[in-house]
Design an enzyme around this catalytic site. Structure first.
Site, PDB file in Angstrom:
ATOM      1  N   TYR A 181       9.263  28.498   5.424  1.00  0.00           N
ATOM      2  CA  TYR A 181      10.007  27.236   5.379  1.00  0.00           C
ATOM      3  C   TYR A 181       9.049  26.052   5.537  1.00  0.00           C
ATOM      4  CZ  TYR A 181      14.747  29.289   5.997  1.00  0.00           C
ATOM      5  OH  TYR A 181      15.941  29.954   5.854  1.00  0.00           O
ATOM      6  N   GLY A 182       7.950  26.291   6.254  1.00  0.00           N
ATOM      7  CA  GLY A 182       7.001  25.205   6.523  1.00  0.00           C
ATOM      8  C   GLY A 182       6.418  24.578   5.273  1.00  0.00           C
ATOM      9  N   ASP A 201      15.903  32.994  10.908  1.00  0.00           N
ATOM     10  CA  ASP A 201      14.585  32.372  10.755  1.00  0.00           C
ATOM     11  C   ASP A 201      14.177  32.618   9.304  1.00  0.00           C
ATOM     12  OD1 ASP A 201      12.037  31.269  11.490  1.00  0.00           O
ATOM     13  OD2 ASP A 201      11.233  33.292  11.605  1.00  0.00           O
ATOM     14  N   SER A 202      13.054  32.037   8.899  1.00  0.00           N
ATOM     15  CA  SER A 202      12.553  32.321   7.556  1.00  0.00           C
ATOM     16  C   SER A 202      12.077  33.769   7.444  1.00  0.00           C
ATOM     17  CB  SER A 202      11.384  31.392   7.243  1.00  0.00           C
ATOM     18  OG  SER A 202      10.348  31.633   8.184  1.00  0.00           O
ATOM     19  N   CYS A 242       6.344  27.143  16.708  1.00  0.00           N
ATOM     20  CA  CYS A 242       6.907  27.914  15.594  1.00  0.00           C
ATOM     21  C   CYS A 242       7.184  29.286  16.164  1.00  0.00           C
ATOM     22  CB  CYS A 242       5.897  28.002  14.444  1.00  0.00           C
ATOM     23  SG  CYS A 242       6.297  29.247  13.193  1.00  0.00           S
ATOM     24  N   THR A 243       8.360  29.842  15.857  1.00  0.00           N
ATOM     25  CA  THR A 243       8.739  31.109  16.497  1.00  0.00           C
ATOM     26  C   THR A 243       7.904  32.295  16.013  1.00  0.00           C
ATOM     27  OG1 THR A 243      10.535  31.283  14.884  1.00  0.00           O
ATOM     28  CG2 THR A 243      11.094  30.406  17.061  1.00  0.00           C
ATOM     29  N   HIS A 244       7.129  32.112  14.955  1.00  0.00           N
ATOM     30  CA  HIS A 244       6.217  33.189  14.543  1.00  0.00           C
ATOM     31  C   HIS A 244       4.998  33.288  15.466  1.00  0.00           C
ATOM     32  CE1 HIS A 244       8.358  33.143  10.688  1.00  0.00           C
ATOM     33  NE2 HIS A 244       7.710  34.246  10.358  1.00  0.00           N
ATOM     34  N   CYS A 280      14.240  28.889  14.552  1.00  0.00           N
ATOM     35  CA  CYS A 280      13.151  28.391  13.712  1.00  0.00           C
ATOM     36  C   CYS A 280      12.990  26.898  13.992  1.00  0.00           C
ATOM     37  CB  CYS A 280      13.531  28.635  12.256  1.00  0.00           C
ATOM     38  SG  CYS A 280      12.426  27.870  11.068  1.00  0.00           S
ATOM     39  N   ASN A 281      11.816  26.501  14.447  1.00  0.00           N
ATOM     40  CA  ASN A 281      11.564  25.078  14.732  1.00  0.00           C
ATOM     41  C   ASN A 281      11.682  24.234  13.469  1.00  0.00           C
ATOM     42  OD1 ASN A 281      10.032  24.910  17.662  1.00  0.00           O
ATOM     43  ND2 ASN A 281       9.739  26.867  16.647  1.00  0.00           N
ATOM     44  N   THR A 282      11.165  24.768  12.358  1.00  0.00           N
ATOM     45  CA  THR A 282      11.163  24.014  11.098  1.00  0.00           C
ATOM     46  C   THR A 282      12.586  23.736  10.635  1.00  0.00           C
ATOM     47  OG1 THR A 282       9.145  25.240  10.586  1.00  0.00           O
ATOM     48  CG2 THR A 282      10.148  24.009   8.780  1.00  0.00           C
TER      49      THR A 282
HETATM   50  N1  DGL Z   1       9.392  30.538  12.444  1.00  0.00           N
HETATM   51  C1  DGL Z   1       9.603  29.274  11.873  1.00  0.00           C
HETATM   52  C2  DGL Z   1       9.438  28.098  12.784  1.00  0.00           C
HETATM   53  O1  DGL Z   1       9.659  28.243  13.968  1.00  0.00           O
HETATM   54  C3  DGL Z   1       9.401  29.119  10.394  1.00  0.00           C
HETATM   55  C4  DGL Z   1       8.026  29.134   9.935  1.00  0.00           C
HETATM   56  C5  DGL Z   1       7.968  29.033   8.434  1.00  0.00           C
HETATM   57  O2  DGL Z   1       8.722  29.698   7.750  1.00  0.00           O
HETATM   58  O3  DGL Z   1       7.112  28.265   7.971  1.00  0.00           O
HETATM   59  O4  DGL Z   1       9.117  27.021  12.364  1.00  0.00           O
END
Ligand code: DGL
Length: 265
Positions: free
Chosen positions: A46-47, A14-15, A187-189, A77-79
């Site tokens: 990453y977003g 992930d990021s 988003c996984t965060h 990571c969804n992004t």
């Molecule tokens: N956790 C990530 C996701 O699911 C990345 C979020 C990011 O870095 O912006 O999109």
């Protein structure tokens, strides 16, 4: 030449710390599997990155996993999934499991056909994500809310702060005004602020997360490729980050309830 075996590790990235929400679920349900986790902290979030940067980072990390003989990769990571998984699958032969906002189950469970989706900006604008929304919305109204700034708050350990609560209140109020009954954490965060989100949205809104379906899909693919680790011993977990970050060590140790450390890539 690829030299993967059933004991080879699974690469998961992930990021930042977001993908740990998926890694934890994997360790609980596939306890023998060895994991290599990468947090690409140098390029987080990453977003806010361009498509080219996301693709280049995803390829870089995936190829590092290949040099470590990983037998499968989880893009936690969804992004990264919506922006880069198709081209990654075209390059590699090992199973690559992604994570996408759980629109389909949320629409199925919604009794009033109103679903909110929290995502990063790079997911919100992505054509693959927009097709996912269109493919699964049926008769439901889907309200997509980009959340700039939220990943940064979590990455910098401010998820329990008043500022984070204020930001969440601001992001969620347009969705509450629409009267949603399900909220997808895209988003996984975001599972790391689910307690705060629940306080704001109340009991009538159900949160929908993706760690379980991703773990199920990983298990299915490992079985299908006959590379499930069937040993009785506890798997080994190694954590790497593209940039040293003390907050990440604190975060992961608190989350796993044991002293853990991110090595620098
Ligand atoms: N956790 C990530 C996701 O699911 C990345 C979020 C990011 O870095 O912006 O999109």
């Amino acid at each position: 030449m690829q030299t993967q075996s059933n004991n080879s590790p699974i690469g998961i990235f992930d990021s930042g710390v977001g993908g740990l929400s998926i890694a934890k679920c994997i360790t609980e349900q596939l306890p023998s599997e060895n994991l290599l986790y990468v947090a690409d902290a140098k390029f987080a979030p990453y977003g806010d990155q361009s498509l080219e940067t996301i693709i280049s980072r995803v390829n870089n990390i995936a190829h590092w996993f290949i040099t470590r003989q990983c037998k499968a990769i989880v893009v936690a990571c969804n992004t990264a999934t919506v922006n880069a998984i198709d081209q990654l699958r075209a390059q590699l032969t090992i199973p690559i499991i992604g994570v996408e906002p759980a629109i389909k189950p949320a629409v199925q469970y919604s009794t009033i056909n109103k679903v909110g989706v929290l995502v990063t900006s790079a997911t919100a604008n992505n054509p693959r994500f927009l097709s996912l929304v269109n493919a699964h919305k049926n008769n439901a109204e889907i309200f997509v809310q980009p959340c700039p700034g939220l990943v940064n708050m979590i990455e910098t350990g401010q998820q329990n702060s008043q500022e984070c609560f204020q930001l969440l209140t601001q992001l969620l109020s347009p969705l509450l005004a629409k009267g949603i009954d399900h909220l997808v954490l895209g988003c996984t965060h975001y599972p790391f602020v689910s307690d705060q989100i629940k306080k704001i949205v109340g009991e009538n809104v159900t949160l929908v997360e993706t760690a379980q379906p991703v773990t199920d899909e990983l298990m299915r693919q490992l079985k299908a490729h006959k590379i499930l680790n069937t040993s009785n011993s506890q798997g080994q977990y190694l954590f790497y980050s593209s940039q040293p970050c003390r907050q990440h060590d604190q975060f992961i140790s608190a989350f796993w309830r044991t002293q853990l450390h991110f090595n620098t890539l």
